[in-house]
Design a protein around this motif. Structure first.
Motif, PDB file in Angstrom:
ATOM      1  N   LEU A   1      24.718  -0.290 100.031  1.00  0.00           N
ATOM      2  CA  LEU A   1      25.279   0.462 101.641  1.00  0.00           C
ATOM      3  C   LEU A   1      24.483  -0.861 102.661  1.00  0.00           C
ATOM      4  CD1 LEU A   1      27.670   3.323 101.343  1.00  0.00           C
ATOM      5  CD2 LEU A   1      28.118   0.817 101.122  1.00  0.00           C
ATOM      6  N   ASP A   2      23.122   0.418 102.604  1.00  0.00           N
ATOM      7  CA  ASP A   2      22.129  -0.522 103.453  1.00  0.00           C
ATOM      8  C   ASP A   2      21.368  -2.107 103.429  1.00  0.00           C
ATOM      9  OD1 ASP A   2      19.463   0.285 105.502  1.00  0.00           O
ATOM     10  OD2 ASP A   2      18.599  -0.039 103.657  1.00  0.00           O
ATOM     11  N   LEU A   3      21.636  -1.997 101.977  1.00  0.00           N
ATOM     12  CA  LEU A   3      20.463  -3.478 101.113  1.00  0.00           C
ATOM     13  C   LEU A   3      22.211  -4.167 102.207  1.00  0.00           C
ATOM     14  CD1 LEU A   3      19.160  -5.278 100.264  1.00  0.00           C
ATOM     15  CD2 LEU A   3      20.392  -5.085  98.780  1.00  0.00           C
ATOM     16  N   ILE A   4      23.371  -4.129 101.986  1.00  0.00           N
ATOM     17  CA  ILE A   4      24.893  -5.097 102.503  1.00  0.00           C
ATOM     18  C   ILE A   4      24.117  -4.998 104.059  1.00  0.00           C
ATOM     19  CG2 ILE A   4      26.705  -3.614 102.852  1.00  0.00           C
ATOM     20  CD1 ILE A   4      28.358  -5.969 101.077  1.00  0.00           C
ATOM     21  N   ARG A   5      23.636  -4.072 104.581  1.00  0.00           N
ATOM     22  CA  ARG A   5      23.705  -4.687 106.209  1.00  0.00           C
ATOM     23  C   ARG A   5      22.897  -4.751 106.127  1.00  0.00           C
ATOM     24  NH1 ARG A   5      21.702   0.148 108.936  1.00  0.00           N
ATOM     25  NH2 ARG A   5      22.732  -0.759 110.807  1.00  0.00           N
ATOM     26  N   PHE A   6      21.681  -4.755 105.642  1.00  0.00           N
ATOM     27  CA  PHE A   6      20.188  -5.974 105.696  1.00  0.00           C
ATOM     28  C   PHE A   6      20.627  -7.189 105.653  1.00  0.00           C
ATOM     29  CE2 PHE A   6      16.239  -6.377 104.004  1.00  0.00           C
ATOM     30  CZ  PHE A   6      15.120  -7.024 105.019  1.00  0.00           C
ATOM     31  N   LEU A   7      21.160  -7.366 104.415  1.00  0.00           N
ATOM     32  CA  LEU A   7      21.487  -9.202 104.177  1.00  0.00           C
ATOM     33  C   LEU A   7      22.390  -9.446 105.332  1.00  0.00           C
ATOM     34  CD1 LEU A   7      22.327  -9.303 100.862  1.00  0.00           C
ATOM     35  CD2 LEU A   7      20.179  -9.380 102.039  1.00  0.00           C
ATOM     36  N   SER A   8      23.361  -8.651 105.707  1.00  0.00           N
ATOM     37  CA  SER A   8      24.869  -9.721 106.262  1.00  0.00           C
ATOM     38  C   SER A   8      24.566  -9.827 108.138  1.00  0.00           C
ATOM     39  CB  SER A   8      26.073  -8.489 106.639  1.00  0.00           C
ATOM     40  OG  SER A   8      26.019  -7.536 107.165  1.00  0.00           O
ATOM     41  N   GLN A   9      23.335  -8.693 107.748  1.00  0.00           N
ATOM     42  CA  GLN A   9      22.982  -9.026 109.488  1.00  0.00           C
ATOM     43  C   GLN A   9      24.244  -8.394 110.592  1.00  0.00           C
ATOM     44  OE1 GLN A   9      19.258  -9.803 110.417  1.00  0.00           O
ATOM     45  NE2 GLN A   9      19.770  -8.719 109.335  1.00  0.00           N
ATOM     46  N   SER A  10      25.023  -7.716 109.961  1.00  0.00           N
ATOM     47  CA  SER A  10      25.758  -6.642 110.917  1.00  0.00           C
ATOM     48  C   SER A  10      26.560  -5.774 110.203  1.00  0.00           C
ATOM     49  CB  SER A  10      27.253  -8.095 110.834  1.00  0.00           C
ATOM     50  OG  SER A  10      28.812  -7.927 111.359  1.00  0.00           O
ATOM     51  N   GLU A  11      27.023  -4.724 111.572  1.00  0.00           N
ATOM     52  CA  GLU A  11      27.695  -3.803 111.278  1.00  0.00           C
ATOM     53  C   GLU A  11      29.038  -3.602 110.079  1.00  0.00           C
ATOM     54  OE1 GLU A  11      26.513  -1.042 110.990  1.00  0.00           O
ATOM     55  OE2 GLU A  11      24.872  -1.235 113.157  1.00  0.00           O
ATOM     56  N   VAL A  12      29.141  -2.929 109.757  1.00  0.00           N
ATOM     57  CA  VAL A  12      30.150  -2.723 108.316  1.00  0.00           C
ATOM     58  C   VAL A  12      31.336  -1.975 109.763  1.00  0.00           C
ATOM     59  CG1 VAL A  12      31.593  -1.311 107.098  1.00  0.00           C
ATOM     60  CG2 VAL A  12      28.982  -3.052 106.558  1.00  0.00           C
ATOM     61  N   THR A  13      32.468  -2.782 109.596  1.00  0.00           N
ATOM     62  CA  THR A  13      33.523  -1.853 110.439  1.00  0.00           C
ATOM     63  C   THR A  13      35.146  -1.640 109.740  1.00  0.00           C
ATOM     64  OG1 THR A  13      34.624  -4.820 110.703  1.00  0.00           O
ATOM     65  CG2 THR A  13      33.378  -3.870 112.449  1.00  0.00           C
ATOM     66  N   GLU A  14      34.870  -1.603 107.927  1.00  0.00           N
ATOM     67  CA  GLU A  14      35.620  -1.300 107.107  1.00  0.00           C
ATOM     68  C   GLU A  14      34.957  -1.543 105.624  1.00  0.00           C
ATOM     69  OE1 GLU A  14      40.042  -2.392 107.990  1.00  0.00           O
ATOM     70  OE2 GLU A  14      39.434  -2.974 104.954  1.00  0.00           O
ATOM     71  N   VAL A  15      35.924   0.050 105.133  1.00  0.00           N
ATOM     72  CA  VAL A  15      34.641   0.090 103.599  1.00  0.00           C
ATOM     73  C   VAL A  15      36.561   0.466 102.904  1.00  0.00           C
ATOM     74  CG1 VAL A  15      33.401   0.378 104.474  1.00  0.00           C
ATOM     75  CG2 VAL A  15      34.400   2.636 103.609  1.00  0.00           C
ATOM     76  N   TYR A  16      36.555  -0.083 101.628  1.00  0.00           N
ATOM     77  CA  TYR A  16      38.360  -0.035 101.088  1.00  0.00           C
ATOM     78  C   TYR A  16      37.331   0.024  99.267  1.00  0.00           C
ATOM     79  CZ  TYR A  16      42.713  -0.051  98.703  1.00  0.00           C
ATOM     80  OH  TYR A  16      44.157   0.664  98.281  1.00  0.00           O
ATOM     81  N   ALA A  17      37.515   1.632  99.086  1.00  0.00           N
ATOM     82  CA  ALA A  17      37.274   2.045  97.718  1.00  0.00           C
ATOM     83  C   ALA A  17      37.565   2.345  97.243  1.00  0.00           C
ATOM     84  CB  ALA A  17      35.601   3.412  98.153  1.00  0.00           C
ATOM     85  N   LYS A  18      37.107   1.259  95.901  1.00  0.00           N
ATOM     86  CA  LYS A  18      38.668   2.413  94.337  1.00  0.00           C
ATOM     87  C   LYS A  18      36.952   3.109  93.050  1.00  0.00           C
ATOM     88  CE  LYS A  18      42.448   0.794  94.733  1.00  0.00           C
ATOM     89  NZ  LYS A  18      43.357   2.325  95.115  1.00  0.00           N
ATOM     90  N   GLY A  19      37.928   3.742  92.980  1.00  0.00           N
ATOM     91  CA  GLY A  19      36.184   4.261  91.839  1.00  0.00           C
ATOM     92  C   GLY A  19      37.328   5.062  90.483  1.00  0.00           C
ATOM     93  N   ALA A  20      36.232   5.152  89.125  1.00  0.00           N
ATOM     94  CA  ALA A  20      37.015   4.849  88.287  1.00  0.00           C
ATOM     95  C   ALA A  20      35.970   6.035  87.313  1.00  0.00           C
ATOM     96  CB  ALA A  20      37.849   3.748  87.212  1.00  0.00           C
ATOM     97  N   VAL A  21      36.282   7.334  86.254  1.00  0.00           N
ATOM     98  CA  VAL A  21      35.525   7.761  84.906  1.00  0.00           C
ATOM     99  C   VAL A  21      35.603   6.938  83.803  1.00  0.00           C
ATOM    100  CG1 VAL A  21      34.797  10.134  83.954  1.00  0.00           C
ATOM    101  CG2 VAL A  21      35.780   9.977  86.673  1.00  0.00           C
ATOM    102  N   LEU A  22      34.470   5.837  83.713  1.00  0.00           N
ATOM    103  CA  LEU A  22      34.784   4.934  82.006  1.00  0.00           C
ATOM    104  C   LEU A  22      33.579   5.258  81.524  1.00  0.00           C
ATOM    105  CD1 LEU A  22      36.103   1.378  84.375  1.00  0.00           C
ATOM    106  CD2 LEU A  22      37.410   3.374  84.004  1.00  0.00           C
ATOM    107  N   VAL A  23      32.921   5.912  81.869  1.00  0.00           N
ATOM    108  CA  VAL A  23      31.153   6.231  81.212  1.00  0.00           C
ATOM    109  C   VAL A  23      30.965   7.209  80.923  1.00  0.00           C
ATOM    110  CG1 VAL A  23      28.677   6.334  81.357  1.00  0.00           C
ATOM    111  CG2 VAL A  23      30.501   4.735  83.061  1.00  0.00           C
ATOM    112  N   ASP A  24      31.168   8.580  81.251  1.00  0.00           N
ATOM    113  CA  ASP A  24      31.396   9.504  81.257  1.00  0.00           C
ATOM    114  C   ASP A  24      32.492  10.794  81.607  1.00  0.00           C
ATOM    115  OD1 ASP A  24      30.866  12.103  79.638  1.00  0.00           O
ATOM    116  OD2 ASP A  24      28.469  12.057  80.472  1.00  0.00           O
ATOM    117  N   PRO A  25      33.540  10.916  80.964  1.00  0.00           N
ATOM    118  CA  PRO A  25      34.661  11.687  81.423  1.00  0.00           C
ATOM    119  C   PRO A  25      33.977  13.343  81.221  1.00  0.00           C
ATOM    120  CG  PRO A  25      35.182  10.927  78.774  1.00  0.00           C
ATOM    121  CD  PRO A  25      33.927  11.116  79.461  1.00  0.00           C
TER     122      PRO A  25
END
Length: 216
Positions: free
Chosen positions: A61-85
């Motif tokens: 999240l820090d790196l993407i601000r650094f690379l984009s040279q802009s602030e984030v105005t919206e996030v949409y997160a999806k997550g799952a448990v696929l590695v270890d129950p």
């Protein structure tokens, strides 16, 4: 005050950022980051880490601000448990994808996994109106050996100590220079705050199953 987001000091990511900042790529339109660990942390760590968005993706999240040279105005997160129950039983996820919108109009994607069997996967890309810049994984060498029975490349580094050795040294040198010359660090306290705000917004989005708007 300098926050220890060492990825800003990585030679690959720093080169991408300079290409963006110089205008060489034009207006950034799409920013992608893939960050995958070789194995999950211990259960004891997961119990107190604050979750994947806070202990792992916060660097992206820090790196993407650094690379984009802009602030984030919206996030949409999806997550799952696929590695270890067991990770899910502890209230966390081990796999995530977050889409982001930026104030400059660009779109972003970050993907995380707590287990990449082939090593520490660290890649980034910025696509702009005049071109693109991207970095593949560092390897011991870039030599490809092709034989009758197939090809061979060196493996990528196993984990962050090997992968970001150069970046750790560079960030300490920068902190020293900031003290000696009294100039602003590359990663300020405000950058640290923004990363935490984004991580919390990602968690909120995951629970709400909807995009979250950010106001600063």
């Amino acid at each position: 005050m300098q926050v220890g987001f060492n990825r800003r000091f990585d030679h690959n990511f720093h080169t991408i950022q300079k290409a963006v900042a110089s205008g060489k790529l034009g207006e950034p339109q799409i920013i992608k980051i893939s960050s995958r660990d070789p194995e999950p942390p211990s259960y004891d760590y997961i119990k107190v880490s604050g979750g994947l968005f806070n202990d792992m993706m916060i660097h992206d999240l820090d790196l993407i601000r650094f690379l984009s040279q802009s602030e984030v105005t919206e996030v949409y997160a999806k997550g799952a448990v696929l590695v270890d129950p067991e990770i899910g039983k502890l209230g966390d996820i081990d796999t995530a994808i977050v889409t982001l919108k930026f104030a400059n109009g660009a779109l972003g994607v970050i993907d995380n996994s707590r287990k990449a069997v082939y090593g520490y996967d660290q890649r980034a890309e910025v696509f702009g109106s005049k071109g693109q810049a991207f970095s593949e994984n560092d390897k011991l060498s870039n030599v490809e050996i092709d034989l009758e029975d197939g090809g061979h490349l060196d493996k990528i580094p196993y984990f962050f100590i090997e992968r970001y050795q150069q970046a750790y040294v560079a960030e300490f040198k920068e902190f020293y220079n900031c003290i000696v010359t009294d100039h602003q660090p590359l990663v300020t306290g405000l950058d640290g705050l923004r990363a935490v705000q984004l991580a919390l917004a990602c968690h909120q989005s995951l629970i709400a199953k909807s995009p979250v708007q950010l106001e600063y």
